[in-house]
Write an enzyme that holds these catalytic residues in place. Structure first.
Site, PDB file in Angstrom:
ATOM      1  N   SER A   1      43.294  67.281  91.177  1.00  0.00           N
ATOM      2  CA  SER A   1      43.939  65.973  91.174  1.00  0.00           C
ATOM      3  C   SER A   1      43.014  64.795  91.420  1.00  0.00           C
ATOM      4  CB  SER A   1      45.060  65.947  92.210  1.00  0.00           C
ATOM      5  OG  SER A   1      44.553  66.253  93.494  1.00  0.00           O
TER       6      SER A   1
ATOM      7  N   LYS B   1      46.180  59.353  89.622  1.00  0.00           N
ATOM      8  CA  LYS B   1      46.963  58.208  90.093  1.00  0.00           C
ATOM      9  C   LYS B   1      47.053  57.083  89.068  1.00  0.00           C
ATOM     10  CE  LYS B   1      48.301  59.166  94.394  1.00  0.00           C
ATOM     11  NZ  LYS B   1      49.706  59.051  94.850  1.00  0.00           N
TER      12      LYS B   1
END
Length: 524
Positions: free
Chosen positions: A315, A62
């Site tokens: 992720s 992110k």
């Protein structure tokens, strides 16, 4: 600071490529390794590679999108500050990015957000504002503050600058291995897969891009079926990093054009992937972080893929430590290495021994039983068995037990059995009851139980209650009430409560082990 030109609302693929190449993400992010997973590569007969985004300073990808968008703001926008809403990785990405550029960052987080996440935002230099019972309420507050105070709202996925920032991950993948056949990418709101797909398809279109979604949060699959973004009625929260009800407009436009396929996986399959990552590369992934590997494994099996080079994105690794207990309990089921059965055996000496002799050399992982005078001739047991040959062996055990004359039901896919009943076996009441059973999702916050009891518990007798914390932001609760089959007033109180709920009265595991009525086993 590197020059980054803001993008319009629907950039061309060439504009995305240029924006990705000029994105200044490495002022804050790092180039993460692409690591081979040797154990699972041998098991799946493919070369499996993991992109280690858990190595980023905020332990997730992110940071790439957040930094790229904030870097592209005007001096006036930076002077006023930024705001966002998030309970997880995006919050930390915005906080660190803003801090690096000397920009004020306000992060609105739901009141029930775990302390570890709130503390992380503050450590990265952001101001945390706890507001609302869920993400939607926190987001509404963040947008209201942006309009009131002049802050720039930094969305978690549906913005061209954010997408371009996430696309830098794809650029690294090509630089690290140009021989990839497929890339598996987790999907929440679609920012990461949109960025990966638009860049890969400009440079090496022969590489297939496969999106992976949680079965209970498959907003991309729903949008592709409808031809446009749609809002899911509800989403599961186990893989909270991808618990998004609606795919973004711009992310969907890119996914519809460039993504080759989508596959969904359940929570048990995600747990098995968390275990695979730990055993192979010693990474401890959060559930959404292991999502892509879970999808890769399932896709390889369904399509019988052999001899390819397959990459997947780990992720994120902002896992709540207490949630690992749930992962540990469920990974065997996700790997199809454990089966759960309800079996009726004679209530007499030697029955357990004879039962185990039929199982042979198989390992019994769980055996729950309690004597009941409601049926003194028969014992109903809840048993777990370790499998070495997956579904085939599970069917074989069912056949062997049936041939031996036992009544048996396969509960391996029964969610209520796995979540609650296995911890409650032996709890039959000693008198008939007009009973209805419900499952609830409680917010893990102070006052949640009190609200439940004030709304329901003072009007109807509670005859069963089970809750077990799994370290998530919500709790799964099983409750039975003594009431007639139809009770309109009860339904109205349920709706007033505002918690997600389901009527489980007809669930076979409840009927077999907890209901006051005796029920015959159904052979699957």
């Amino acid at each position: 600071m590197a020059a980054f030109r803001p993008l319009n609302s629907a950039p061309s693929s060439a504009e995305y490529l240029k924006a990705t190449l000029s994105a200044p993400v490495y002022e804050a992010a790092i180039v993460t390794p692409l690591q081979e997973m040797t154990k699972i590569s041998e098991r799946l007969e493919n070369t499996i590679l993991v992109k280690r985004e858990d190595r980023q300073p905020v332990h997730s990808f992110k940071l790439r999108g957040a930094y790229t968008m904030i870097a592209g703001l005007t001096p006036e926008q930076k002077a006023k500050g930024v705001v966002t809403a998030s309970a997880g990785n995006h919050a930390q990405g915005v906080a660190l990015s803003a801090n690096r550029m000397g920009v004020k960052a306000l992060i609105v987080m739901p009141v029930a957000t775990a302390d570890i996440k709130v503390d992380a935002v503050r450590q990265f230099g952001g101001e945390a504002l706890l507001y609302g019972a869920n993400f939607d309420e926190a987001k509404a507050k963040a947008i209201a503050l942006s309009e009131e105070m002049g802050y720039t709202f930094v969305p978690p996925f549906d913005h061209p600058a954010v997408i371009a920032g996430q696309a830098t991950l794809a650029m690294e993948l090509l630089q690290q291995d140009v021989h990839l056949d497929r890339i598996f990418v987790p999907v929440g709101g679609g920012g990461l897969i949109a960025g990966v797909a638009v860049l890969i398809k400009q440079l090496m279109p022969e590489i297939k891009i496969i999106g992976v979604e949680a079965e209970d949060a498959a907003c991309l699959k729903a949008a592709l079926k409808a031809g446009h973004p749609v809002e899911l009625a509800r989403v599961g929260l186990f893989a909270e990093g991808v618990a998004v009800k609606r795919i973004g407009d711009e992310t969907f436009r890119l996914c519809q054009k460039y993504v080759d396929d989508v596959i969904t996986v359940d929570s048990d399959e995600i747990c098995a992937a968390v275990k695979d990552l730990f055993e192979d590369v010693r990474a401890i992934a959060e559930p959404s972080g292991a999502l892509a590997l879970a999808g890769l494994k399932k896709y390889v099996e369904e399509h019988q893929i052999k001899g390819e080079r397959l990459a997947h994105v780990l992720s994120g690794a902002n896992v709540n430590f207490h949630g690992l207990r749930y992962v540990s309990e469920r990974c065997e089921l996700g790997e199809k290495r454990e089966a759960l059965f309800a079996v009726t055996i004679p209530e007499q000496k030697g029955s357990f021994l004879r039962f185990c002799q039929i199982l042979g050399q198989r390992v019994v992982t769980e055996f729950n039983y309690r004597y009941s005078d409601a049926d003194p001739e028969n014992a109903r047991i809840f048993v777990g068995v370790r499998l070495s040959q997956g579904l085939q062996e599970r069917k074989e055990i069912l056949r062997e037990l049936t041939v031996a004359g036992y009544q048996v039901a396969d509960l391996s896919d029964d969610e209520m059995a796995k979540l609650h009943v296995r911890y409650m076996v032996g709890g039959r009441p000693n008198k008939p009851l007009k009973e209805r059973l419900f499952s609830f999702e409680f917010p893990e916050s102070s006052g949640a139980l009190m609200k439940f009891l004030k709304t329901l518990g003072t009007y109807w007798n509670i005859t069963l209650f089970h809750y077990r914390s799994h370290g998530t932001d919500y709790g799964r609760v099983l409750v039975a009430f003594e009431l007639p089959e139809t009770e309109g007033r009860f339904e109205r109180h349920l709706d007033a409560l505002g918690y997600e709920y389901h009527d489980e009265t007809g669930n076979p595991s409840f009927q077999l082990f907890l209901s006051p009525q005796t029920t015959s086993l159904v052979v699957e």
